[in-house]
Design an enzyme around this catalytic site. Structure first.
Site, PDB file in Angstrom:
ATOM      1  N   HIS A 101       1.263  -3.961   3.609  1.00  0.00           N
ATOM      2  CA  HIS A 101       1.525  -2.622   3.099  1.00  0.00           C
ATOM      3  C   HIS A 101       0.996  -1.570   4.058  1.00  0.00           C
ATOM      4  O   HIS A 101       0.018  -1.812   4.759  1.00  0.00           O
ATOM      5  CB  HIS A 101       0.936  -2.423   1.691  1.00  0.00           C
ATOM      6  N   HIS A 103      -0.459   2.260   4.304  1.00  0.00           N
ATOM      7  CA  HIS A 103      -1.033   3.383   3.558  1.00  0.00           C
ATOM      8  C   HIS A 103      -0.586   4.703   4.172  1.00  0.00           C
ATOM      9  O   HIS A 103      -0.654   4.858   5.392  1.00  0.00           O
ATOM     10  CB  HIS A 103      -2.571   3.369   3.642  1.00  0.00           C
TER      11      HIS A 103
END
Ligand code: ZN
Length: 147
Positions: A101, A103
């Site tokens: 992922h 950010h």
């Protein structure tokens, strides 16, 4: 595909509630439950990869090509002064969920006078939904997903 107990895989298959900002065939963008700042969002590939090195390079490219559009909408929506893009791999690098992922963390002038990261906090689901709504309104899906 997904591992047995991956929180992001659970969110993606809609087993867990989340504040969604954007979704296409390959990716979802949602609000971080433990935001460093208001508007802290995560871009997550729907396919499970433990870390960036296990992800096909063309998918890494697609993942990062989403960053400017999402970041622009976030910055405008929360009236940030800047933003950080972060991607952690491995426990040593503070990767908490072992599913790739990115950010996007809005930053505000003087949000941390000591020069460190602002403290993470727990955001309520209602608060996250409200922020997600504001960001969504600024996102044009046809602009985001140019392939
Ligand atoms: Zn996963």
């Amino acid at each position: 595909m997904g591992e047995n107990s991956c929180i992001f895989c659970d969110i993606i298959t809609r087993k867990l509630p989340h504040a969604n900002v954007y979704e296409d065939i390959n990716f979802v963008v949602l609000m971080d439950k433990y935001p460093i700042n208001r508007g802290h969002a995560l871009i997550i590939p729907k396919t499970h990869y433990d870390n960036l090195l296990l992800m096909p390079r063309n998918e890494v490219g697609r993942l990062y090509s989403l960053v400017p559009s999402i970041a622009a909408a976030i910055v405008t929506s929360v009236k940030a002064d800047g933003f950080n893009v972060g991607q952690n791999n491995g426990r040593a690098a503070n990767q908490i969920v072992p599913h790739v992922h990115v950010h996007i963390i809005p930053r505000f002038n003087d949000d941390c006078p000591n020069g460190r990261w602002p403290m993470r906090r727990v955001a309520s689901h209602e608060e996250l939904l409200k922020i997600a709504d504001g960001i969504k309104r600024l996102l044009n899906p046809t602009l985001v997903n140019r392939e």
